[in-house]
Design an enzyme around this catalytic site. Sequence first.
Site, PDB file in Angstrom:
ATOM      1  CE  LYS A  34      -3.526   2.009   3.034  1.00 19.71           C
ATOM      2  NZ  LYS A  34      -4.186   1.829   4.338  1.00 19.71           N
ATOM      3  CG  LEU A  35       3.922   2.106  -1.945  1.00 20.51           C
ATOM      4  CD1 LEU A  35       4.204   2.949  -3.182  1.00 20.51           C
ATOM      5  CD2 LEU A  35       5.209   1.424  -1.471  1.00 20.51           C
ATOM      6  CG  ASP A  59      -5.585  -1.595   1.580  1.00 27.15           C
ATOM      7  OD1 ASP A  59      -5.449  -2.645   2.232  1.00 27.15           O
ATOM      8  OD2 ASP A  59      -5.955  -0.515   2.076  1.00 27.15           O
ATOM      9  CB  ILE A  60      -3.833  -6.945   2.046  1.00 23.55           C
ATOM     10  CG1 ILE A  60      -3.840  -6.262   3.413  1.00 23.55           C
ATOM     11  CG2 ILE A  60      -2.415  -7.203   1.558  1.00 23.55           C
ATOM     12  CD1 ILE A  60      -3.294  -7.151   4.542  1.00 23.55           C
ATOM     13  CB  THR A 134       4.667 -10.389  16.374  1.00 21.74           C
ATOM     14  OG1 THR A 134       5.314  -9.976  17.554  1.00 21.74           O
ATOM     15  CG2 THR A 134       3.168 -10.165  16.561  1.00 21.74           C
ATOM     16  CG  ASP A 135       8.086 -12.054  20.260  1.00 23.14           C
ATOM     17  OD1 ASP A 135       7.558 -10.994  19.863  1.00 23.14           O
ATOM     18  OD2 ASP A 135       9.225 -12.094  20.782  1.00 23.14           O
ATOM     19  CD  GLU A 136       5.430  -6.875  20.070  1.00 24.71           C
ATOM     20  OE1 GLU A 136       4.555  -6.138  20.528  1.00 24.71           O
ATOM     21  OE2 GLU A 136       6.448  -6.458  19.491  1.00 24.71           O
ATOM     22  CE1 TYR A 160       2.208  -5.493  14.931  1.00 24.57           C
ATOM     23  CE2 TYR A 160       3.365  -6.076  16.955  1.00 24.57           C
ATOM     24  CZ  TYR A 160       3.217  -6.196  15.575  1.00 24.57           C
ATOM     25  OH  TYR A 160       4.060  -6.999  14.859  1.00 24.57           O
ATOM     26  CE  LYS A 164       1.274  -9.619  12.719  1.00 25.13           C
ATOM     27  NZ  LYS A 164       1.421  -9.505  11.234  1.00 25.13           N
ATOM     28  CG  LEU A 200      15.312   0.488  21.235  1.00 25.78           C
ATOM     29  CD1 LEU A 200      14.968   1.719  22.054  1.00 25.78           C
ATOM     30  CD2 LEU A 200      15.575  -0.705  22.162  1.00 25.78           C
ATOM     31  CE1 TYR A 217       9.371   5.406  24.526  1.00 26.70           C
ATOM     32  CE2 TYR A 217       8.386   3.265  24.079  1.00 26.70           C
ATOM     33  CZ  TYR A 217       8.689   4.552  23.679  1.00 26.70           C
ATOM     34  OH  TYR A 217       8.288   4.976  22.429  1.00 26.70           O
ATOM     35  CG  ASP A 290       7.204   1.951  30.991  1.00 22.34           C
ATOM     36  OD1 ASP A 290       7.599   1.734  29.829  1.00 22.34           O
ATOM     37  OD2 ASP A 290       7.238   1.092  31.892  1.00 22.34           O
TER      38      ASP A 290
HETATM   39  P1  NAD Z   1       6.938  -2.461   8.359  1.00 23.40           P
HETATM   40  O1  NAD Z   1       5.998  -1.593   9.133  1.00 23.40           O
HETATM   41  O2  NAD Z   1       8.346  -2.046   8.177  1.00 23.40           O
HETATM   42  O3  NAD Z   1       6.342  -2.727   6.894  1.00 23.40           O
HETATM   43  C1  NAD Z   1       5.003  -3.043   6.664  1.00 23.40           C
HETATM   44  C2  NAD Z   1       4.747  -2.900   5.166  1.00 23.40           C
HETATM   45  O4  NAD Z   1       3.368  -3.267   4.946  1.00 23.40           O
HETATM   46  C3  NAD Z   1       4.926  -1.473   4.630  1.00 23.40           C
HETATM   47  O5  NAD Z   1       5.650  -1.489   3.427  1.00 23.40           O
HETATM   48  C4  NAD Z   1       3.490  -1.003   4.382  1.00 23.40           C
HETATM   49  O6  NAD Z   1       3.384  -0.065   3.327  1.00 23.40           O
HETATM   50  C5  NAD Z   1       2.783  -2.308   4.067  1.00 23.40           C
HETATM   51  N1  NAD Z   1       1.344  -2.242   4.350  1.00 23.40           N
HETATM   52  C6  NAD Z   1       0.738  -1.758   5.469  1.00 23.40           C
HETATM   53  N2  NAD Z   1      -0.585  -1.860   5.358  1.00 23.40           N
HETATM   54  C7  NAD Z   1      -0.840  -2.429   4.158  1.00 23.40           C
HETATM   55  C8  NAD Z   1      -2.021  -2.814   3.473  1.00 23.40           C
HETATM   56  N3  NAD Z   1      -3.224  -2.607   4.016  1.00 23.40           N
HETATM   57  N4  NAD Z   1      -1.920  -3.391   2.262  1.00 23.40           N
HETATM   58  C9  NAD Z   1      -0.694  -3.584   1.689  1.00 23.40           C
HETATM   59  N5  NAD Z   1       0.459  -3.238   2.287  1.00 23.40           N
HETATM   60  C10 NAD Z   1       0.384  -2.663   3.501  1.00 23.40           C
HETATM   61  O7  NAD Z   1       6.830  -3.880   9.079  1.00 23.40           O
HETATM   62  P2  NAD Z   1       7.970  -4.994   9.275  1.00 23.40           P
HETATM   63  O8  NAD Z   1       8.748  -4.664  10.483  1.00 23.40           O
HETATM   64  O9  NAD Z   1       8.638  -5.229   7.986  1.00 23.40           O
HETATM   65  O10 NAD Z   1       7.059  -6.246   9.634  1.00 23.40           O
HETATM   66  C11 NAD Z   1       6.553  -7.114   8.613  1.00 23.40           C
HETATM   67  C12 NAD Z   1       5.698  -8.172   9.282  1.00 23.40           C
HETATM   68  O11 NAD Z   1       6.462  -8.885  10.249  1.00 23.40           O
HETATM   69  C13 NAD Z   1       4.491  -7.612  10.032  1.00 23.40           C
HETATM   70  O12 NAD Z   1       3.397  -8.454   9.806  1.00 23.40           O
HETATM   71  C14 NAD Z   1       4.913  -7.656  11.489  1.00 23.40           C
HETATM   72  O13 NAD Z   1       3.799  -7.830  12.334  1.00 23.40           O
HETATM   73  C15 NAD Z   1       5.811  -8.880  11.503  1.00 23.40           C
HETATM   74  N6  NAD Z   1       6.882  -8.886  12.520  1.00 23.40           N
HETATM   75  C16 NAD Z   1       7.725  -7.818  12.641  1.00 23.40           C
HETATM   76  C17 NAD Z   1       8.757  -7.876  13.587  1.00 23.40           C
HETATM   77  C18 NAD Z   1       9.733  -6.746  13.730  1.00 23.40           C
HETATM   78  O14 NAD Z   1      10.543  -6.774  14.669  1.00 23.40           O
HETATM   79  N7  NAD Z   1       9.744  -5.762  12.866  1.00 23.40           N
HETATM   80  C19 NAD Z   1       8.904  -9.011  14.399  1.00 23.40           C
HETATM   81  C20 NAD Z   1       8.021 -10.081  14.235  1.00 23.40           C
HETATM   82  C21 NAD Z   1       7.010 -10.005  13.285  1.00 23.40           C
HETATM   83  P1  TYD Z   2      10.105  -1.411  19.577  1.00 28.08           P
HETATM   84  O1  TYD Z   2      11.300  -1.325  18.695  1.00 28.08           O
HETATM   85  O2  TYD Z   2       9.017  -0.392  19.424  1.00 28.08           O
HETATM   86  O3  TYD Z   2       9.527  -2.893  19.434  1.00 28.08           O
HETATM   87  P2  TYD Z   2       8.380  -3.659  20.320  1.00 28.08           P
HETATM   88  O4  TYD Z   2       7.642  -2.672  21.114  1.00 28.08           O
HETATM   89  O5  TYD Z   2       7.554  -4.261  19.236  1.00 28.08           O
HETATM   90  O6  TYD Z   2       9.121  -4.664  21.136  1.00 28.08           O
HETATM   91  O7  TYD Z   2      10.598  -1.340  21.087  1.00 28.08           O
HETATM   92  C1  TYD Z   2      11.542  -2.259  21.592  1.00 28.08           C
HETATM   93  C2  TYD Z   2      11.685  -1.985  23.076  1.00 28.08           C
HETATM   94  O8  TYD Z   2      12.272  -0.698  23.251  1.00 28.08           O
HETATM   95  C3  TYD Z   2      10.357  -1.948  23.815  1.00 28.08           C
HETATM   96  O9  TYD Z   2      10.544  -2.510  25.119  1.00 28.08           O
HETATM   97  C4  TYD Z   2      10.051  -0.462  23.936  1.00 28.08           C
HETATM   98  C5  TYD Z   2      11.425   0.159  24.020  1.00 28.08           C
HETATM   99  N1  TYD Z   2      11.560   1.512  23.469  1.00 28.08           N
HETATM  100  C6  TYD Z   2      12.170   2.530  24.230  1.00 28.08           C
HETATM  101  O10 TYD Z   2      12.595   2.298  25.375  1.00 28.08           O
HETATM  102  N2  TYD Z   2      12.299   3.767  23.679  1.00 28.08           N
HETATM  103  C7  TYD Z   2      11.833   4.058  22.434  1.00 28.08           C
HETATM  104  O11 TYD Z   2      11.939   5.240  21.994  1.00 28.08           O
HETATM  105  C8  TYD Z   2      11.218   3.004  21.655  1.00 28.08           C
HETATM  106  C9  TYD Z   2      10.705   3.268  20.273  1.00 28.08           C
HETATM  107  C10 TYD Z   2      11.115   1.751  22.209  1.00 28.08           C
END
Ligand code: NAD
Ligand code: TYD
Length: 354
Positions: A34-35, A59-60, A134-136, A160, A164, A200, A217, A290
């Site tokens: 979707k960008l 868009d999905i 995600t593990d979250e 979030y 998920k 982070l 935080y 926090d």
């Molecule tokens: P990101 O936010 O960097 O990228 C998401 C992408 O999805 C973007 O390019 C955005 O334009 C696109 N997008 C958003 N909504 C859309 C829609 N409706 N239709 C089409 N495209 C759309 O995310 P990421 O960090 O690359 O994460 C990718 C996947 O991995 C996600 O599903 C996230 O939940 C999962 N994930 C991420 C992490 C992490 O640490 N980043 C860890 C575990 C799982």
């Molecule tokens: P983040 O990268 O947002 O990933 P997630 O919340 O999905 O784990 O944050 C990683 C950890 O860092 C999380 O415990 C929140 C903390 N954090 C800060 O302490 N300061 C910040 O500015 C951000 C963005 C995150």
Amino acid sequence: MPTILVTGGAGFIGANFILLARKLNWANVVNLDKLTYASNLNNLAALRTDNSYHFIQGDINNFELVSYILEKYQPDAVINFAAESHVDRSIFSPQDFIQTNVIGTFQLLEASRFYWQKLSEQQQKEFRFLHISTDEVYGSLTPTAPAFKENTPYSPNSPYAASKASSDHFVRAYYHTYGLPTLTTNCSNNYGPMQFPEKLIPLIILNAINSQPLPIYGDGQNIRDWLYVIDHCQAIYLVLKQGKIGDTYNIGGLNEQTNLTVVKKICAILDELIPIADFSYSSLITFVKDRPGHDRRYAIDCQKISEELGWFPQENFDSGLTKTVQWYLNNPAWVEQVRSRNYQAWLQQNYENR
Ligand code: NAD
Ligand code: TYD
């Protein structure tokens, strides 16, 4: 060579996955994105002349568009990376997370189901719908609790994580109800090149380079299990090729770190790479209010993927972090572009009242 429809491939993990998939000739790739603010087409600039890569902006949630793309490109697999992915943004605007992560995943599943039902018996057997999660979804661990396993009950704490978790349940339901050959991966925190600097690690790198405060935080003792993004991409490919349909696989870095340790490591790397006389970047560390509902600890037990598919994380945290810092230093044009969009407005919204 197979064809994969990747959604969200202009984001952090999706772009790393597509670049690897094309470099190693895993598949032809069609990228539907979707960008949103989190995406960056420059991530995929290296593929501009690659005839085995196609980009479509969309868009999905758009069932008709997704159905058209499936009919046109006849993919052997769909990998769903598309998501709203940042916990702090989900606290400000949960609606976007429900629209993309829940309803969007549902629409993608529906379009995939109709496409899949029309395939030949053999093609139906080979088709895969791989959902990246995600593990979250598992919630928060106490300091001594065992790491999350695939059968740990879901207990999401942020909008979030809840969105998920909901999408994971729909993927599961489509396997059990319709027989759609699904797979789900639940991964820990990723880091590496091309991550949007709201998360982070890139946020700390860019703030430090710009002599801005490094916001931590709470008490900085929250723990995350960090995995280098390329290790995650390798795991995704293995699950796609060899995972048991209907199953879920946990993916983690075997690398639990407190946030404060991560930030101090980044500062130490910058002290080495771009030293300033009589100054350490760690002097910029600032403890701030926090995050509401901040999960204390995540940890992944990746015994299943290790034993069944032979996957182990390859990158060591110190070298992976150094490579990551180096990438942001070497790519000032990428950084400038990202920072000049609505990024400043986000920083103000999230940090001004902390
Ligand atoms: P990101 O936010 O960097 O990228 C998401 C992408 O999805 C973007 O390019 C955005 O334009 C696109 N997008 C958003 N909504 C859309 C829609 N409706 N239709 C089409 N495209 C759309 O995310 P990421 O960090 O690359 O994460 C990718 C996947 O991995 C996600 O599903 C996230 O939940 C999962 N994930 C991420 C992490 C992490 O640490 N980043 C860890 C575990 C799982
Ligand atoms: P983040 O990268 O947002 O990933 P997630 O919340 O999905 O784990 O944050 C990683 C950890 O860092 C999380 O415990 C929140 C903390 N954090 C800060 O302490 N300061 C910040 O500015 C951000 C963005 C995150």
